[in-house]
Design an enzyme around this catalytic site. Structure first.
Site, short mmCIF file in Angstrom:
data_model
loop_
_atom_site.label_atom_id
_atom_site.label_comp_id
_atom_site.label_asym_id
_atom_site.label_seq_id
_atom_site.Cartn_x
_atom_site.Cartn_y
_atom_site.Cartn_z
N LYS B 84 35.38 38.82 25.90
CA LYS B 84 36.65 37.97 26.00
C LYS B 84 36.15 36.67 25.47
CE LYS B 84 39.61 40.84 27.89
NZ LYS B 84 40.79 41.10 26.91
N GLU B 106 46.38 34.57 30.97
CA GLU B 106 46.63 35.49 31.98
C GLU B 106 45.04 36.16 32.12
OE1 GLU B 106 46.88 35.93 28.90
OE2 GLU B 106 45.70 37.65 28.50
N SER B 373 32.24 46.70 26.21
CA SER B 373 32.91 45.53 26.25
C SER B 373 32.48 44.36 27.20
CB SER B 373 34.51 45.68 25.94
OG SER B 373 34.72 46.70 27.44
#
Lengths: 267, 398
Positions: B84, B106, B373
């Site tokens: 991210k 969010e 991830s």
């Protein structure tokens, strides 16, 4: 379209502001929506905006979210809303009824079928808050086929090019968002609203009526907008008046009283 | 038309957001042409994010018993612990360029929220982050990290109080303050241009992975596997291999594995095209077009839609989409930790689980690349509780 055009033309002749009253279909109960429509029309509402509930009403504040959630819990669907419209016509309601809802339930119904069924039921058009004019080719084609209104929005930050493009595509009227944000009761109108409505007026010319909504809740708001817009749209304030009452008769009375007061400011 | 991936994508938003979205797109296109922007981004990716992340060849999993070599792209080793941060730092730089000093975002698993909070702290921006209350409870360490990093976290109680509801609230806030606020969307979802911008910022994963794999293995992988919630880590790694003869496999959350409505989060397998949160994409919805409830043990996968580019890649057949259940993910979570010394995020555990399931279908000697991830520190409490519960239900046999 004819009912919409006549409504704005008649108000213009009389020097009145058109009052659009928003109701969530199926709130607080499916059986009460028809009587509420008749009551607010008798009290002076010129156009009904009837909300078709959606699970994720992104343009709405807490009040309307709660009412759509309650309607969904009662199983209210787009088909049920069309039945409400047909029932209102059978009972002699002759004001324009615009269906307000988000894209997905309408797409799921099927646009061509939806617009055909809406026209047959006696609805006058659609207001879709998550459908900007540049995404609306299929919707406009269906609206033209069935001679229905297709209302798009302007926002305080819309560029002049964007305002013109949106106005060109709107059928029936243009919905001018009085403020950024979601639906809800606001104490004061935005101080920039005069300048903004002038920009909107330049873009729409004299042919397309403009209705102002979002935050309009008191007679003084309407008085301040006299001559600046063809119409005003009242939603959350009406739903709050309805929600504050405990009985069906109380809700009819409260809705009628509020609409009566707001309509007086339109004259 | 711009912003379309086949029949998917678009810009289904309130008129209020059309101007800000146009401004974001034009600013982004300018930035991409600006070598100073690229240099600043690459500098931050190297010195703040910790790129390039390595690829790691597993020593046991896959080789025993299938004779298949599994490699991991180690996005878990980035600063803040997940892919991210690649997008967060890129969009934070864009916000600077837009002249917006307030960021809203969010978060589901909290990894995007932590990345945004860290990027904003580093670059001197204000951050407000929306998180479903359910997710906040299952990802407490990330809630604490966001607050420590100076972000305001607003808990969302609407709906299922998970990722979709956090997105709704962030969009409502953005509609209210479009002039002063940048919405730093965390995945390849939402209205155009977010799916394209987020993909581009995450494509660094695929570029690095391809180069590293060729250098280490002397060939391309036979398959690349990644989990798909919104779909940003998977688009990031897939983008490096789209033009190669490489099988691409996206893994969605099968939840409790029953296939029942509300018990999974696999719209690309069980959904139908619809419009939500600004985009047309595969969506879990009922016959009336109402969005359905979802479930996954991994908060980052607990979402009823997926990025529009994934919908297009599904229809075109370029990417195969599979599912892995909560149980399979928990098994993979434990296996990777015990046999390889790596604790994966529950989201990434779905990709590992699918890799282990498809491994026997590949010839011996095949090479699979899994995008890991994120790391699993955030999941320890909820994963260990779920593992404990399974043991109780099976009388300790698990």
């Amino acid at each position: 379209m004819e009912r919409l055009e006549k409504t704005f033309a008649r108000a213009s002749e009389r020097g009145e502001t058109v009052l659009v009253a928003y109701l969530t279909a199926g709130y607080p109960a499916l059986a009460e929506t028809g009587p509420l429509i008749e009551a607010v029309c008798s009290a002076g509402a010129d156009i009904i905006e009837l909300g078709v509930p959606f699970s994720d009403p992104l343009g709405d504040g807490p009040l309307i979210q709660e009412t759509t959630h309650a309607a969904l819990e009662r199983g209210v669907t787009a088909a049920a809303v069309l039945e409400i419209v047909a029932g209102a016509r059978e009972n002699g309601v002759d004001v324009p009824i615009m269906l307000m809802g988000y894209c997905n339930p309408f797409l799921r119904y099927g646009l061509e079928q939806l617009y055909a069924d809406a026209a047959a039921a006696g609805a006058d058009g659609f207001i879709v808050p998550d459908l900007p004019a540049h995404e609306a080719d299929d919707w406009l084609a269906a609206a033209r086929t069935h001679d229905l209104g297709q209302v798009f929005f302007s926002a305080p930050g819309s560029s002049p090019e964007r305002l013109r493009a949106t106005a060109e595509r709107s059928r029936g009227f243009l919905y001018a968002l009085a403020a950024n944000g979601v639906t809800g009761i606001r104490e004061e109108l935005d101080p920039g609203i005069d300048a903004y409505l002038s920009r909107v007026g330049e873009a729409t010319g004299s042919t397309l009526p403009v209705c102002v909504g979002f935050g309009i809740s008191r007679p003084r708001h309407i008085t301040a907008l006299r001559g600046r817009a063809a119409g005003v749209i009242v939603g959350s304030a009406l739903l709050r008046a309805i929600g504050d009452e405990q009985t069906p008769a109380g809700r009819i009375l409260a809705a009628s009283k509020l609409i009566g007061e707001l309509k007086a400011a339109c004259r | 038309m711009t912003g379309r991936f086949g029949d998917y994508g678009g810009q289904f938003v309130a008129e209020t957001l059309v101007g800000p979205l146009e401004e974001l797109w034009s600013t982004y296109l300018e930035a991409r042409q600006d070598s100073a922007f690229e240099a600043e981004l690459n500098g931050l990716l190297a010195t703040f994010v910790g790129r390039p992340t390595p690829i790691t060849r597993l020593r046991r999993l896959g080789i025993e018993p299938h004779g298949v070599t599994i490699w991991l792209k180690r996005e878990d080793l980035t600063h803040t612990g997940a892919h991210k941060i690649n997008n967060a730092i890129g969009q934070a730089l864009l916000a600077h360029r837009l002249g917006k000093r307030r960021i809203i975002a969010e978060t589901g698993a909290g990894q995007h929220g932590v990345a945004v909070a860290a990027a904003c702290a580093y670059l001197g921006l204000d951050a407000t982050i929306y998180m479903g209350r359910v997710d906040a409870e299952r990802q407490l360490p990330n809630l604490q990290r966001m607050r420590l990093l100076g972000a305001e976290v607003r808990l969302v109680d609407q709906g299922t109080a998970t990722l979709k509801d956090a997105v709704n609230e962030a969009i409502r806030e953005w509609i209210t303050h479009p002039d002063t606020t940048h919405y730093l969307l965390g995945s390849v979802v939402g209205p155009h241009p977010f799916p394209s911008i987020v993909r581009d910022f995450q494509s660094v994963i695929g570029r690095e992975a391809r180069e590293q794999f060729l250098a280490a293995a002397g060939q391309l992988p036979d398959a690349v596997i990644a989990c798909v919630g919104g779909g940003s880590n998977s688009i990031g790694v897939f983008s490096g291999f789209l033009d190669d003869p490489v099988r691409l496999i996206g893994v969605q959350a099968a939840g409790d594995g029953s296939g029942s409505l509300g018990r999974h989060a696999a719209p690309l397998l069980y959904g139908e095209p619809g419009v939500l949160q600004g985009m047309r994409t595969y969506l879990l919805q009922d016959d009336d077009g109402q969005v359905l409830l979802t479930h996954s043990i991994a908060p980052g996968l607990d979402y009823p839609g997926a990025g529009p580019e994934h919908s297009h890649l599904k229809d075109s057949g370029r990417v195969e989409y599979l599912t892995a259940s909560d149980d399979e993910a928990l098994d993979a979570f434990q296996e990777l930790a015990r046999s390889e010394g790596i604790v994966p995020a529950l989201e990434s555990s779905h990709a590992v689980a699918a890799a282990l399931r498809v491994a026997p279908t590949f010839a011996r000697g095949s090479q699979l690349l899994v995008n890991l991830s994120g790391r699993g520190d955030k999941d320890l409490t909820s994963a260990m509780a779920a593992i404990g519960q399974r043991k109780e239900q099976t009388g300790g046999a698990a």
